[in-house]
Design a protein around this motif. Structure first.
Motif, short mmCIF file in Angstrom:
data_model
loop_
_atom_site.label_atom_id
_atom_site.label_comp_id
_atom_site.label_asym_id
_atom_site.label_seq_id
_atom_site.Cartn_x
_atom_site.Cartn_y
_atom_site.Cartn_z
N UNK A 1 0.85 -1.19 0.00
CA UNK A 1 0.00 0.00 0.00
C UNK A 1 0.88 1.23 0.00
N UNK A 2 0.40 2.28 -0.66
CA UNK A 2 1.12 3.54 -0.67
C UNK A 2 0.15 4.70 -0.50
N UNK B 1 -2.90 12.71 -0.02
CA UNK B 1 -3.64 11.62 0.60
C UNK B 1 -4.20 10.57 -0.32
N UNK B 2 -3.71 10.49 -1.52
CA UNK B 2 -4.16 9.47 -2.47
C UNK B 2 -3.55 8.12 -2.12
N UNK B 3 -4.39 7.10 -1.98
CA UNK B 3 -3.90 5.79 -1.56
C UNK B 3 -4.01 4.76 -2.68
N UNK B 4 -3.19 3.72 -2.55
CA UNK B 4 -3.16 2.61 -3.50
C UNK B 4 -2.90 1.35 -2.72
N UNK C 1 -9.45 -4.06 1.75
CA UNK C 1 -10.49 -4.42 2.71
C UNK C 1 -9.95 -4.94 4.03
N UNK C 2 -8.65 -5.24 4.07
CA UNK C 2 -8.06 -5.75 5.31
C UNK C 2 -7.01 -4.80 5.87
N UNK C 3 -6.26 -4.16 4.99
CA UNK C 3 -5.20 -3.24 5.41
C UNK C 3 -5.63 -1.81 5.15
N UNK C 4 -5.18 -0.92 6.02
CA UNK C 4 -5.46 0.50 5.84
C UNK C 4 -4.17 1.29 6.03
N UNK C 5 -3.85 2.11 5.03
CA UNK C 5 -2.68 2.96 5.14
C UNK C 5 -3.13 4.38 5.44
N UNK C 6 -2.39 5.04 6.30
CA UNK C 6 -2.69 6.43 6.63
C UNK C 6 -1.39 7.16 6.87
N UNK C 7 -1.48 8.48 6.87
CA UNK C 7 -0.25 9.24 7.02
C UNK C 7 -0.47 10.48 7.87
#
Length: 118
Positions: free
Chosen positions: A49-50, A55-58, A65-71
């Motif tokens: 994930x990036x 704040x655009x995520x990939x 649905x299982x992992x969440x990336x945040x910054x």
């Protein structure tokens, strides 16, 4: 020089959760991409994930649905919350930062191990 300091990881049972964090320091261009890649034994390194400022995520399909990336852009920190972990998530997880300023700059953390096993 840019440095990436990772924390988190460890051993968890299938279905469990873990969190990873990575803080960047040094001279970083204001627009950048931070994220996580992983490498399992005998397999190539793959994107997990990036997040690209602001704040655009990939995400890889396998973790959606299982992992969440945040910054936290103020503290140049990226987080990865991993839920419903599966044995196939077992790998070394590497923090990555890149930005473009004339050319592409890439930086990697030292890696942290995630093991999902009963």
């Amino acid at each position: 020089q840019v440095q990436l300091v990772e924390s988190g990881g460890g051993l968890v049972q299938p279905g469990g959760s873990l969190g990873l964090s990575c803080q960047a320091s040094g001279n970083i261009f204001s627009i950048y991409t931070m994220g996580w890649y992983r490498q399992a034994p005998g397999k190539p390194r793959e994107l997990v994930a990036t997040v690209t400022t602001p704040g655009s995520t990939k995400y890889a399909d396998s973790v959606k649905g299982r992992f969440t990336i945040s910054s936290d852009n103020t503290n140049r920190t990226v987080y990865l919350q991993m839920n419903n972990l599966k044995p196939e998530d077992t790998a070394d997880y590497y923090c990555h930062l890149s930005y473009v300023r004339g050319r592409t700059y890439n930086y990697w953390g030292q890696g942290t191990q995630v093991t999902v096993s009963s």
